[in-house]
Write an enzyme that holds these catalytic residues in place. Sequence first.
Site: not given
Length: 221
Positions: A134, A147
């Site tokens: 990501s 995250y």
Amino acid sequence: MTKTALITGASRGLGLALARSLATRGWRLILTARGADALKPAADELGALALAGDVADPAHQDRLARAVRDHGGLDLLVNNASGLGAVPLPPLASYPLDVLADLFRTNVLAPLALVQAVLPDLRERGGAVVNISSDAATGAYEGWGGYGATKAALDQISHILAAEEPEVAVWWVDPGEMDTAMLADAVGAEEAAAAPGPETVVPTLLRLIETRPASGRVSHP
């Protein structure tokens, strides 16, 4: 020889989109996701083996490794399954540490455990690993610290694996924002719907799989 891929998080989103494209190219597929109700119809559509379960569960990891060997080996492992963590996204100053520990188990330890479990098969067939990362792994986005920390750890694990396993290609891929249930959980359905669909990322993944460039971090597009 028919090639075999194991894809986690394959009942929806990017995992399912990639599985569909590989199926049209004649790949044998082993698909896993937590929800059996969503996974079974996806696997039935593609003629794939469905093994529902939690990738962070060691017993399920063993089950997947046995399935790989029952199918004669493995050419591709796609670690796509991922958790979001605490919702609404909290600042790190108040992030629940028990939730963060669970997130590391899902997003970091589970992918590594699967790599360890199937590495002999990948080595034997000169296979490849795709770890879905990501932009939160490298960017300082408020609320995304938990995250993002897991994805940064996954990036580093991928980088070291690439150095230690020269016969196995390892790519860690930042797909960018996608219209997925996870993004909707994070930012709301309306904002998520404005993002590209996960199928738009598949050509980037296919390019890696089919042309086999050097191991490394890849951003889409």
